[in-house]
Design a protein around this motif. Structure first.
Motif, PDB file in Angstrom:
ATOM      1  N   VAL A   9      48.868  44.768  48.611  1.00  0.00           N
ATOM      2  CA  VAL A   9      47.522  44.772  49.186  1.00  0.00           C
ATOM      3  C   VAL A   9      47.390  45.857  50.263  1.00  0.00           C
ATOM      4  O   VAL A   9      47.794  45.640  51.415  1.00  0.00           O
ATOM      5  N   LEU A  23      44.020  34.633  50.080  1.00  0.00           N
ATOM      6  CA  LEU A  23      44.972  34.911  48.988  1.00  0.00           C
ATOM      7  C   LEU A  23      46.200  34.021  49.113  1.00  0.00           C
ATOM      8  O   LEU A  23      46.722  33.504  48.118  1.00  0.00           O
ATOM      9  N   ILE A  32      53.628  38.614  48.602  1.00  0.00           N
ATOM     10  CA  ILE A  32      52.566  39.541  48.997  1.00  0.00           C
ATOM     11  C   ILE A  32      53.108  40.621  49.923  1.00  0.00           C
ATOM     12  O   ILE A  32      53.751  40.310  50.936  1.00  0.00           O
ATOM     13  N   LEU A 202      45.620  44.470  44.918  1.00  0.00           N
ATOM     14  CA  LEU A 202      44.278  44.058  45.327  1.00  0.00           C
ATOM     15  C   LEU A 202      43.801  44.928  46.488  1.00  0.00           C
ATOM     16  O   LEU A 202      44.550  45.138  47.449  1.00  0.00           O
ATOM     17  N   ALA A 313      39.722  35.351  46.338  1.00  0.00           N
ATOM     18  CA  ALA A 313      41.049  35.813  45.900  1.00  0.00           C
ATOM     19  C   ALA A 313      41.332  35.326  44.481  1.00  0.00           C
ATOM     20  O   ALA A 313      41.858  36.073  43.649  1.00  0.00           O
ATOM     21  N   ARG A 314      40.926  34.086  44.192  1.00  0.00           N
ATOM     22  CA  ARG A 314      41.110  33.564  42.826  1.00  0.00           C
ATOM     23  C   ARG A 314      40.323  34.405  41.831  1.00  0.00           C
ATOM     24  O   ARG A 314      40.823  34.750  40.754  1.00  0.00           O
ATOM     25  N   MET A 317      42.182  37.582  41.240  1.00  0.00           N
ATOM     26  CA  MET A 317      43.376  37.360  40.404  1.00  0.00           C
ATOM     27  C   MET A 317      42.969  37.094  38.952  1.00  0.00           C
ATOM     28  O   MET A 317      43.610  37.552  38.017  1.00  0.00           O
TER      29      MET A 317
END
Ligand code: FO1
Length: 326
Positions: A9, A23, A32, A202, A313-314, A317
């Motif tokens: 990220v 997230l 992450i 992301l 965040a979902r 993803m």
């Protein structure tokens, strides 16, 4: 042993930190790695201040001043008050007493010869943000903004980004944004590897010019992001033609990019982005973005609380899971 996906990220400050908090809720098993912008950094009273790294560290470590999105909770300002009495400036960038301890430790370690990446790792040992926080570079990069100034030779002058942002409130027209030193900066330790080995990358809703833009400007990072096998999914920082927070529109104007969710996607480019999330209010732009070859979905993008950020965040993803368009 974390068995979840490896997620890289690139991140700026407040918007990125709030997205990352979501997230961590949405992907608790993910490994992450945050690649933090360091071009906002400034030296004040002899101390090195790294606002974007500290905002991520404090937010994920539970020490952030929540409403502001920067600085420490339960803060006091005795040192700042004393400095003001001494007439020691600048007085427009407020450093709280608790926050100062971070800058003292950082400056001590930098003076002892530790690179910023080692300093950041040491600070994170205390804060346990639950992510690996890597400076974009250990080399010094500082964003300066060229502004109109009738009283200056040639009618313009350059100011440090923080002066433009905090003292001037981005009021003067920004003519140019210059990440000073970026051409000589190398990606920090672990940065290229995190991108190359990521399952997903992301781009949070950070400032596309002075946060994501400066990270992409470090030689090698943009290429790593376009070359990685991982899908790169971005979240628009612009909703309904205006930045959700901050004044990104003033800087987008300086680089000739319109303040719309579609224009920012176009600015990042289809060679970088595989997917792009826009807010439901910008649903009408989905087809424009898709026409660029970037998968696009309209979802709620207001991070009113950690659960809302987790939903975002979902969604990112999920869009990554949709894989790179054939
Ligand atoms: N922002 C302000 O608007 N006013 C401040 O006095 C201020 C102090 C400050 C101190 C430490 C820190 O880490 C951040 C601080 N910020 C302040 C926010 C900073 O300008 C932004 O976080 C980023 O640089 C922009 O993303």
């Amino acid at each position: 042993m974390t068995t979840g996906p490896r997620i890289a990220v690139p991140a700026g400050g407040v918007g990125a930190a709030r997205f990352l908090r979501g997230l961590r809720i949405a992907a608790p098993d993910a490994q992450i790695t945050v690649i933090g912008n360091t071009a906002d950094d400034i030296t004040l009273f002899g101390l090195r201040v790294c606002p974007d790294l500290d905002t991520v560290m404090y937010t994920l470590g539970g020490g952030i001043a929540e409403d502001q999105g920067w600085g420490r909770a339960d803060e006091s300002f005795h040192v700042a008050e004393e400095l003001a009495v001494y007439g020691a400036g600048p007085d427009w960038f407020t450093l709280g007493d608790r926050d100062l301890a971070t800058h003292v430790i950082r400056t001590q370690m930098l003076s002892a010869g530790y690179p910023l990446s080692a300093v950041t790792a040491a600070l994170c040992e205390r804060w346990s943000p639950g992510v690996s926080l890597l400076p974009m570079s250990d080399d010094r990069v500082e964003t300066h903004v060229v502004i109109e100034d009738a009283g200056a030779p040639g009618g313009q002058r350059a100011v440090h980004f923080q002066e433009y942002w905090v003292r001037l409130h981005a009021r003067p027209r920004a003519i140019d944004v210059v990440p000073v030193g970026v051409e000589d900066a190398k990606p920090g330790p672990g940065v290229l590897e995190a991108i190359a080995t990521a399952d997903v990358v992301l781009l949070p809703p950070s400032n596309p010019v002075v946060s994501i833009g400066t990270i992409l400007a470090v030689p090698g990072i943009r290429a790593a992001l376009t070359d990685t096998a991982a899908p790169v999914i971005g979240v628009s920082p612009i909703v309904g033609g205006a930045p959700v927070r901050g004044m990104a529109d003033r800087l987008l104007e300086a680089i000739g990019v319109e303040s719309t969710a579609a224009a920012v996607a176009r600015h990042y480019g289809p060679e970088l982005l595989d997917g792009w999330l826009v807010d439901e209010r910008d649903g009408g732009l989905v087809d424009d973005v898709a026409a660029l070859g970037i998968a696009c979905r309209a979802v709620p993008l207001m991070m009113s609380d950690p659960q809302a950020a987790a939903q975002m965040a979902r969604a990112a993803m999920d869009l990554a899971g949709a894989g790179r368009p054939a």
